[in-house]
Design a protein around this motif. Structure first.
Motif, PDB file in Angstrom:
ATOM      1  N   ASP A 122      -9.059   0.114   0.614  1.00 53.32           N
ATOM      2  CA  ASP A 122      -9.408   1.372  -0.060  1.00 53.32           C
ATOM      3  C   ASP A 122      -8.902   2.606   0.681  1.00 53.32           C
ATOM      4  O   ASP A 122      -9.068   3.735   0.201  1.00 53.32           O
ATOM      5  CB  ASP A 122     -10.939   1.469  -0.213  1.00 53.32           C
ATOM      6  N   ALA A 123      -8.305   2.414   1.859  1.00 52.76           N
ATOM      7  CA  ALA A 123      -7.874   3.543   2.688  1.00 52.76           C
ATOM      8  C   ALA A 123      -6.739   4.375   2.078  1.00 52.76           C
ATOM      9  O   ALA A 123      -6.782   5.604   2.131  1.00 52.76           O
ATOM     10  CB  ALA A 123      -7.479   3.055   4.085  1.00 52.76           C
ATOM     11  N   GLY A 131       1.130   6.528  -1.173  1.00 55.07           N
ATOM     12  CA  GLY A 131      -0.211   5.950  -1.131  1.00 55.07           C
ATOM     13  C   GLY A 131      -0.358   4.811  -2.123  1.00 55.07           C
ATOM     14  O   GLY A 131      -0.977   3.783  -1.826  1.00 55.07           O
ATOM     15  N   ILE A 132       0.229   4.984  -3.318  1.00 57.24           N
ATOM     16  CA  ILE A 132       0.203   3.917  -4.334  1.00 57.24           C
ATOM     17  C   ILE A 132       0.945   2.692  -3.808  1.00 57.24           C
ATOM     18  O   ILE A 132       0.505   1.554  -3.993  1.00 57.24           O
ATOM     19  CB  ILE A 132       0.837   4.418  -5.652  1.00 57.24           C
ATOM     20  N   ARG A 133       2.072   2.931  -3.137  1.00 52.46           N
ATOM     21  CA  ARG A 133       2.841   1.820  -2.544  1.00 52.46           C
ATOM     22  C   ARG A 133       2.026   1.107  -1.473  1.00 52.46           C
ATOM     23  O   ARG A 133       1.955  -0.136  -1.445  1.00 52.46           O
ATOM     24  CB  ARG A 133       4.133   2.351  -1.934  1.00 52.46           C
ATOM     25  N   ILE A 192       4.709  -0.063  -9.743  1.00 52.71           N
ATOM     26  CA  ILE A 192       5.937  -0.153 -10.539  1.00 52.71           C
ATOM     27  C   ILE A 192       6.044   1.020 -11.513  1.00 52.71           C
ATOM     28  O   ILE A 192       7.106   1.639 -11.660  1.00 52.71           O
ATOM     29  CB  ILE A 192       5.983  -1.491 -11.313  1.00 52.71           C
ATOM     30  N   ASN A 193       4.928   1.349 -12.164  1.00 48.06           N
ATOM     31  CA  ASN A 193       4.950   2.353 -13.232  1.00 48.06           C
ATOM     32  C   ASN A 193       4.814   3.800 -12.756  1.00 48.06           C
ATOM     33  O   ASN A 193       5.255   4.719 -13.448  1.00 48.06           O
ATOM     34  CB  ASN A 193       3.845   2.047 -14.248  1.00 48.06           C
ATOM     35  N   HIS A 194       4.204   4.005 -11.567  1.00 45.68           N
ATOM     36  CA  HIS A 194       3.909   5.372 -11.160  1.00 45.68           C
ATOM     37  C   HIS A 194       4.416   5.768  -9.770  1.00 45.68           C
ATOM     38  O   HIS A 194       4.142   6.888  -9.330  1.00 45.68           O
ATOM     39  CB  HIS A 194       2.400   5.624 -11.230  1.00 45.68           C
ATOM     40  N   ALA A 195       5.099   4.857  -9.074  1.00 41.53           N
ATOM     41  CA  ALA A 195       5.518   5.207  -7.708  1.00 41.53           C
ATOM     42  C   ALA A 195       6.937   4.779  -7.369  1.00 41.53           C
ATOM     43  O   ALA A 195       7.708   5.573  -6.813  1.00 41.53           O
ATOM     44  CB  ALA A 195       4.541   4.608  -6.701  1.00 41.53           C
ATOM     45  N   ARG A 196       7.297   3.543  -7.663  1.00 42.21           N
ATOM     46  CA  ARG A 196       8.584   3.030  -7.191  1.00 42.21           C
ATOM     47  C   ARG A 196       9.756   3.867  -7.683  1.00 42.21           C
ATOM     48  O   ARG A 196      10.682   4.184  -6.916  1.00 42.21           O
ATOM     49  CB  ARG A 196       8.770   1.572  -7.596  1.00 42.21           C
TER      50      ARG A 196
END
Length: 296
Positions: A122-123, A131-133, A192-196
């Protein structure tokens, strides 16, 4: 003598297809061994090597403070090399025949308890691409028990979220299929959808996990992020890149998983390697007993 070592290393790479780090370890051990034979024993051929030469070499390693585990590794490297030389008819005998490996002290791997794992997972703050990655990486490691090297070498083609599994290449270039849990799947789908795409930008790469430059994440990059998130989670225990792998295996066995199934998921060639985790669970049970039993 250097040419014979080069031939052996080529054999390890081409015929035995050992992992890169394993080959590097063999080469480092044998280079050290060769330098000792040349400079200390004044030998010019491996045919001149006898049992005492090897024992004296091991003694010098021990005097320098090397552990029994390191000595055992050196012996294994030297033995494999001399067996290769004998098979290739370069030498007439194997001087390692009557040399025993020292009993290595087997330390139990450090593991996190469930609450510590949850705090670590959860960090990462998931309001930004990195952060998403990080969230996806940590969830994936704990869900699958992947080695860090396997994690950073994942490609887009290895990820099969709709079918609930990933494909990874482990030690010795061995392929295995590892199942995914729903939480890890959700975190990876979010990545995949919001960071990569934001991290990759215009770079062309097959790498699944990338750094802020859009290139494949390195082992050092992962380690840096793990330490950062452990600090945020206020984890006091000493962490290693394998901590989540150890925790994955230990928690599965504590909850009744079959040892052979855990061996398969971890990609261990020998079940004796997996059995170390049964000792961990016994040690943890003893700690719980001592802490909570009124007459402990």
């Amino acid at each position: 003598m250097e040419d014979h070592i080069s031939d052996f290393i080529h054999y390890l790479v081409v015929e035995r297809r050992l992992a890169k780090n394993t080959v590097i370890s063999y080469e480092r051990d044998l280079t050290q061994y060769h330098l000792y034979l040349k400079k200390v024993e004044n030998l010019t051929s491996f045919n001149e090597v006898n049992r005492l030469h090897i024992i004296h070499f091991l003694k010098t390693l021990k005097e320098k403070g090397n552990s029994s585990k390191t000595l055992a590794r050196h012996i294994a490297s030297i033995r494999s090399f001399h067996q290769f030389m004998l098979r290739e008819k370069v030498t007439n005998s194997d001087p390692t025949v009557h040399i025993d490996s020292p009993q290595s002290e087997r330390t139990l791997p450090k593991v996190l308890n469930i609450s510590e794992v949850e705090a670590l997972l959860d960090a990462p703050k998931t309001d930004n691409p990195l952060g998403i990655r990080d969230k996806a990486m940590l969830e994936l490691l704990y869900a699958t028990g992947l080695r860090v090297s396997e994690l950073i070498n994942l490609n887009i083609a290895d990820i099969h979220l709709t079918m609930g599994f990933i494909r990874c290449i482990g030690k010795g270039s061995k392929e295995r299929i590892v199942p995914l849990g729903s939480v890890a799947t959700k975190a990876m789908d979010n990545y995949i959808n919001h960071a990569r795409g934001q991290l990759v930008k215009k770079n062309k790469t097959d790498a699944f996990f990338v750094n802020h430059h859009g290139k494949r994440l390195s082992r050092q990059g992962f380690w840096k992020n793990l330490k950062k998130n452990a600090l945020i989670a206020n984890i006091q225990k000493e962490l290693t890149p394998h901590t989540l792998r150890h925790s994955f295996a230990t928690h599965l066995l504590e909850n009744g998983a079959d040892l052979r199934a855990v061996q398969e998921m971890l990609g261990h060639a020998d079940i004796s390697t997996t059995q170390i985790y049964t000792h961990v669970t016994k040690a943890r049970l003893k700690d719980v007993y001592n802490q909570y039993h009124p007459r402990a």
